[in-house]
Enzyme design. Structure first.
Site, PDB file in Angstrom:
ATOM      1  N   GLU A 207      -2.037  -1.532  23.045  1.00 42.08           N
ATOM      2  CA  GLU A 207      -2.769  -2.154  24.150  1.00 42.08           C
ATOM      3  C   GLU A 207      -4.267  -2.276  23.861  1.00 42.08           C
ATOM      4  O   GLU A 207      -5.036  -2.602  24.759  1.00 42.08           O
ATOM      5  CB  GLU A 207      -2.528  -1.365  25.437  1.00 42.08           C
ATOM      6  CG  GLU A 207      -1.094  -1.487  25.915  1.00 42.08           C
ATOM      7  CD  GLU A 207      -0.833  -0.787  27.243  1.00 42.08           C
ATOM      8  OE1 GLU A 207      -1.685   0.000  27.719  1.00 42.08           O
ATOM      9  OE2 GLU A 207       0.245  -1.034  27.808  1.00 42.08           O
TER      10      GLU A 207
ATOM     11  N   TYR B 140       7.482   2.792  26.774  1.00 44.86           N
ATOM     12  CA  TYR B 140       7.123   2.448  25.405  1.00 44.86           C
ATOM     13  C   TYR B 140       8.309   2.729  24.500  1.00 44.86           C
ATOM     14  O   TYR B 140       8.921   3.796  24.571  1.00 44.86           O
ATOM     15  CB  TYR B 140       5.916   3.276  24.946  1.00 44.86           C
ATOM     16  CG  TYR B 140       5.502   2.970  23.527  1.00 44.86           C
ATOM     17  CD1 TYR B 140       4.859   1.771  23.208  1.00 44.86           C
ATOM     18  CD2 TYR B 140       5.763   3.861  22.501  1.00 44.86           C
ATOM     19  CE1 TYR B 140       4.483   1.478  21.910  1.00 44.86           C
ATOM     20  CE2 TYR B 140       5.389   3.580  21.197  1.00 44.86           C
ATOM     21  CZ  TYR B 140       4.749   2.394  20.900  1.00 44.86           C
ATOM     22  OH  TYR B 140       4.385   2.106  19.617  1.00 44.86           O
TER      23      TYR B 140
ATOM     24  N   GLY C  52      17.966  -2.677  22.327  1.00 42.90           N
ATOM     25  CA  GLY C  52      18.406  -2.498  23.710  1.00 42.90           C
ATOM     26  C   GLY C  52      17.812  -1.281  24.388  1.00 42.90           C
ATOM     27  O   GLY C  52      18.139  -0.993  25.537  1.00 42.90           O
TER      28      GLY C  52
ATOM     29  N   TYR D 266      10.583  -8.768  31.053  1.00 44.36           N
ATOM     30  CA  TYR D 266      10.710  -8.337  32.445  1.00 44.36           C
ATOM     31  C   TYR D 266      11.232  -9.468  33.325  1.00 44.36           C
ATOM     32  O   TYR D 266      12.089  -9.249  34.188  1.00 44.36           O
ATOM     33  CB  TYR D 266       9.366  -7.837  32.983  1.00 44.36           C
ATOM     34  CG  TYR D 266       8.823  -6.629  32.265  1.00 44.36           C
ATOM     35  CD1 TYR D 266       9.656  -5.611  31.789  1.00 44.36           C
ATOM     36  CD2 TYR D 266       7.459  -6.494  32.051  1.00 44.36           C
ATOM     37  CE1 TYR D 266       9.145  -4.509  31.133  1.00 44.36           C
ATOM     38  CE2 TYR D 266       6.940  -5.381  31.392  1.00 44.36           C
ATOM     39  CZ  TYR D 266       7.788  -4.401  30.935  1.00 44.36           C
ATOM     40  OH  TYR D 266       7.280  -3.309  30.289  1.00 44.36           O
TER      41      TYR D 266
END
Length: 168
Positions: free
Chosen positions: A35, A95, A104, A140
């Site tokens: 990040e 994470y 998965g 998402y």
């Protein structure tokens, strides 16, 4: 919860324990590097152990393992919605290590956490994602999650937090 990928690896998601503090810390640092915020990680392994595993802790953590190796973590807590008069599950961190992505594990973690939210009668399952993180946003949204663009997050830290608190 277990599942298999194409190479027949086994994914396991389990509650984190105090002995996991070092691996959680390592993964937190990896996430911060991803990040572009590694300089913001102030927590030590001891801080993680205390904040996650002391008896008065208000947060919980899960570890995702593939074939017995830790490949990811999630940290979450319960918040509250006055409009729903229900608790919600807030995912602080999710994470998965880069080499384990695509097997998965991320979806398995979200499924696991969604089940916790449903089992606890939560009205919401929420998290934040950086606006530049297109792979995560697409992932998402593929699960049915919707961006909450009308809400703007605010944060008080450091001197600003201290200054406001001193007005009491």
């Amino acid at each position: 919860m277990s599942s298999s990928n194409k190479t027949h690896s086994t994914l396991t998601i389990r509650p984190a324990v105090a002995a996991d503090a070092a691996i959680i810390h390592q993964l937190i640092v990896e996430l911060a590097v991803y990040e572009k915020a590694e300089h913001e990680v102030k927590a030590s392994v001891a801080d993680i152990e205390r904040s996650l595993f002391d008896k008065d802790s208000t947060v919980e953590a899960r570890i995702c393992e593939r074939d017995g190796q830790s490949i990811g973590y999630a940290v979450y807590f319960f918040n509250y919605s006055t409009w729903l008069a229900k608790s919600g599950l807030y995912l602080e961190d999710l994470y998965i290590t880069p080499e384990a992505r695509g097997c998965g594990a991320g979806k398995a973690m979200l499924v696991h956490l969604a089940k916790i939210a449903v089992d606890k009668n939560c009205g919401r399952f929420e998290w934040s994602v950086l606006d530049w993180n297109e792979p995560s946003i697409k992932f998402y949204e593929s699960l049915g999650a919707k961006a909450q663009n009308e809400w703007v997050g605010y944060r008080l830290t450091g001197d600003a937090l201290q200054a406001l608190a001193q007005q009491a």
